[in-house]
Enzyme design. Structure first.
Site, PDB file in Angstrom:
ATOM      1  N   HIS A 135       0.818  -1.212   0.000  1.00  0.00           N
ATOM      2  CA  HIS A 135       0.000   0.000   0.000  1.00  0.00           C
ATOM      3  C   HIS A 135       0.852   1.264   0.000  1.00  0.00           C
ATOM      4  O   HIS A 135       2.016   1.260   0.427  1.00  0.00           O
ATOM      5  CB  HIS A 135      -0.919   0.008   1.223  1.00  0.00           C
ATOM      6  CG  HIS A 135      -0.176   0.084   2.531  1.00  0.00           C
ATOM      7  ND1 HIS A 135       0.322   1.253   3.051  1.00  0.00           N
ATOM      8  CD2 HIS A 135       0.171  -0.890   3.415  1.00  0.00           C
ATOM      9  CE1 HIS A 135       0.929   1.018   4.194  1.00  0.00           C
ATOM     10  NE2 HIS A 135       0.857  -0.284   4.450  1.00  0.00           N
ATOM     11  N   GLY A 136       0.282   2.365  -0.451  1.00  0.00           N
ATOM     12  CA  GLY A 136       0.968   3.648  -0.412  1.00  0.00           C
ATOM     13  C   GLY A 136       1.131   4.151   1.019  1.00  0.00           C
ATOM     14  O   GLY A 136       0.593   3.565   1.973  1.00  0.00           O
ATOM     15  N   ARG A 184      -6.124   1.053   3.868  1.00  0.00           N
ATOM     16  CA  ARG A 184      -4.988   1.557   3.086  1.00  0.00           C
ATOM     17  C   ARG A 184      -4.634   0.635   1.931  1.00  0.00           C
ATOM     18  O   ARG A 184      -4.218   1.090   0.863  1.00  0.00           O
ATOM     19  CB  ARG A 184      -3.776   1.808   3.991  1.00  0.00           C
ATOM     20  CG  ARG A 184      -3.282   0.625   4.820  1.00  0.00           C
ATOM     21  CD  ARG A 184      -2.270   1.113   5.839  1.00  0.00           C
ATOM     22  NE  ARG A 184      -1.634   0.053   6.633  1.00  0.00           N
ATOM     23  CZ  ARG A 184      -2.127  -0.436   7.759  1.00  0.00           C
ATOM     24  NH1 ARG A 184      -3.292  -0.006   8.207  1.00  0.00           N
ATOM     25  NH2 ARG A 184      -1.451  -1.358   8.436  1.00  0.00           N
ATOM     26  N   GLU A 238      -1.541  -6.547   7.768  1.00  0.00           N
ATOM     27  CA  GLU A 238      -0.204  -6.344   8.334  1.00  0.00           C
ATOM     28  C   GLU A 238      -0.079  -7.163   9.619  1.00  0.00           C
ATOM     29  O   GLU A 238      -1.094  -7.512  10.255  1.00  0.00           O
ATOM     30  CB  GLU A 238      -0.004  -4.855   8.620  1.00  0.00           C
ATOM     31  CG  GLU A 238       1.327  -4.467   9.238  1.00  0.00           C
ATOM     32  CD  GLU A 238       2.507  -4.854   8.365  1.00  0.00           C
ATOM     33  OE1 GLU A 238       2.851  -6.069   8.357  1.00  0.00           O
ATOM     34  OE2 GLU A 238       3.098  -3.976   7.721  1.00  0.00           O
ATOM     35  N   TYR A 241       1.073  -5.655  15.753  1.00  0.00           N
ATOM     36  CA  TYR A 241       2.219  -5.224  16.555  1.00  0.00           C
ATOM     37  C   TYR A 241       1.926  -5.156  18.047  1.00  0.00           C
ATOM     38  O   TYR A 241       2.766  -4.684  18.824  1.00  0.00           O
ATOM     39  CB  TYR A 241       2.722  -3.863  16.064  1.00  0.00           C
ATOM     40  CG  TYR A 241       3.762  -3.976  14.977  1.00  0.00           C
ATOM     41  CD1 TYR A 241       5.078  -4.322  15.276  1.00  0.00           C
ATOM     42  CD2 TYR A 241       3.433  -3.754  13.650  1.00  0.00           C
ATOM     43  CE1 TYR A 241       6.040  -4.433  14.283  1.00  0.00           C
ATOM     44  CE2 TYR A 241       4.384  -3.860  12.644  1.00  0.00           C
ATOM     45  CZ  TYR A 241       5.679  -4.200  12.969  1.00  0.00           C
ATOM     46  OH  TYR A 241       6.620  -4.312  11.976  1.00  0.00           O
ATOM     47  N   HIS A 308       0.478  -5.553   2.629  1.00  0.00           N
ATOM     48  CA  HIS A 308       1.334  -4.801   3.548  1.00  0.00           C
ATOM     49  C   HIS A 308       2.755  -5.353   3.554  1.00  0.00           C
ATOM     50  O   HIS A 308       3.016  -6.438   3.037  1.00  0.00           O
ATOM     51  CB  HIS A 308       0.729  -4.863   4.950  1.00  0.00           C
ATOM     52  CG  HIS A 308      -0.704  -4.440   4.986  1.00  0.00           C
ATOM     53  ND1 HIS A 308      -1.106  -3.174   5.305  1.00  0.00           N
ATOM     54  CD2 HIS A 308      -1.843  -5.143   4.701  1.00  0.00           C
ATOM     55  CE1 HIS A 308      -2.431  -3.094   5.225  1.00  0.00           C
ATOM     56  NE2 HIS A 308      -2.888  -4.274   4.864  1.00  0.00           N
TER      57      HIS A 308
END
Length: 382
Positions: A135-136, A184, A238, A241, A308
């Site tokens: 993704h950007g 995103r 992603e 985390y 991601h």
């Protein structure tokens, strides 16, 4: 050895297009044998029996010297009205030499929008393309925050990166798109497709409930053929985390130590507090790729995956057979597409297309060159 040209000789005479769509209740059997690139070579399409009712469409490109090319599409609806089979054929004819040849013939199932695993027999001659795009830039990328599975949109720069990525792949075929469940990645896929010369509309498939599936169903076969299904999957998210999500990366390094944060971010099997390691992310992302995406490639579909950094690193680890040490040093830039060719059960990395005018990208395979030629002809025809 010189390669025989695949394109038809240009002609200065004007041309125009017309089309026809009609329904027939005839039962037809098609068997095609015609000349290909080399003299005396023949291509035989196994007889296909399609039962009524059938929707047939034909598009012709006429020039004063004669019929130059034509397309025939047949749709055989399934019993539910939602699924069926498409038979597509594209011919070219040289009226001066009284020869015709088959450029493309394929049979596909309308049920491609169904994200369930496919059971397919692999044809060694099948060749398909796989595009991977990270993704950007997101708003939290810009602020240097750990994002993980938090759902954050793109920045203005991220939007521009997605559009630029779309320009780079604008002549590479895309039949189906897979993205993560995060906005995103979805924005990147959608914006990239606005630049594609295929001019098809990406539509997110909502199958999270029976009601969502019913309410978002498309009832026009014409619209369906002008659309590209977009499948969203949390498995492509992603890596999570944990307690680092939302924290500033620099401040976190100062708090826990640079070495410890680097270990969390770049080791293969050490997760951050209450989060996922790259290994854990890889287990879900690669399993999803094998079960849902790879079967599409085996069936001849051209696939784009917008996801991601860590989910794509995991997939690339599988595609390129990287070790756990090699994948930890792999860096993926935002908004830069990567191209793979799938053929004979193998993935061949072709790097990143530089731009839509780069001739080398379309010399990778004959099918990509023919696809680009077809798009050019369609744009001139329109």
């Amino acid at each position: 050895m010189k390669r025989r040209r695949t394109s038809l000789p240009p002609t200065p005479t004007p041309s125009f297009c017309f089309g026809a769509v009609f329904e027939t209740h005839l039962t037809i059997t098609l068997s095609i044998s015609c000349l290909l690139l080399q003299p005396r070579s023949k291509f035989l399409l196994n007889p296909v029996r399609l039962t009524p009712p059938l929707m047939m469409a034909a598009t012709f490109k006429y020039q004063p010297m004669g019929l130059r090319s034509w397309d025939i599409h047949v749709f055989a609806p399934g019993s539910s009205g939602k699924f069926g089979r498409f038979l597509s054929m594209r011919f070219a004819c040289n009226t001066r030499q009284h020869k015709s040849r088959l450029i493309h013939a394929s049979i596909s199932h309308a049920s491609v929008v169904d994200p369930s695993p496919l059971s397919v027999s692999h044809d060694s001659s099948t060749e398909s393309t796989l595009i991977l795009i990270r993704h950007g830039e997101s708003l939290w990328n810009e602020k240097n925050l750990f994002t993980g599975c938090c759902d954050v949109p793109l920045t203005k720069r991220g939007v521009e990166e997605a559009i630029e990525a779309g320009k780079r792949i604008s002549y590479i075929p895309v039949d189906i798109i897979f993205t993560s469940a995060l906005i995103r990645a979805q924005m990147t896929a959608m914006l990239a497709m606005t630049q594609h010369h295929q001019k098809k509309v990406p539509i997110i498939i909502h199958n999270e409930s029976e009601q969502a599936t019913t309410w978002t169903q498309v009832y026009s076969e014409k619209t369906t053929k002008q659309s590209i299904p977009v499948i969203t999957a949390w498995q492509l998210n992603e890596r999570m985390y944990g307690e680092l999500q939302g924290l500033n990366k620099q401040e976190t390094a100062e708090r826990y130590g640079q070495e410890k944060v680097h270990e969390w971010r770049r080791s293969y099997d050490i997760p951050p507090p209450k989060g996922e390691s790259l290994e854990m992310c890889s287990q879900r992302a690669v399993a999803y790729f094998k079960d849902f995406i790879e079967p599409q490639l085996k069936s001849g579909k051209h696939v784009m995956v917008a996801a991601h950094g860590n989910s794509l690193r995991s997939i690339i680890m599988y595609l390129d057979r990287l070790t756990s040490q090699e994948v930890t040093s792999l860096e993926l830039s935002t908004g830069i597409p990567l191209l793979y060719i799938y053929k004979e059960g193998k993935f061949i990395s072709r790097g990143s297309p530089v731009g839509p005018t780069e001739a080398g990208v379309y010399a990778y395979t004959q099918s990509l060159a023919v696809y680009r030629q077809q798009l050019d002809e369609m744009s001139h025809c329109n």
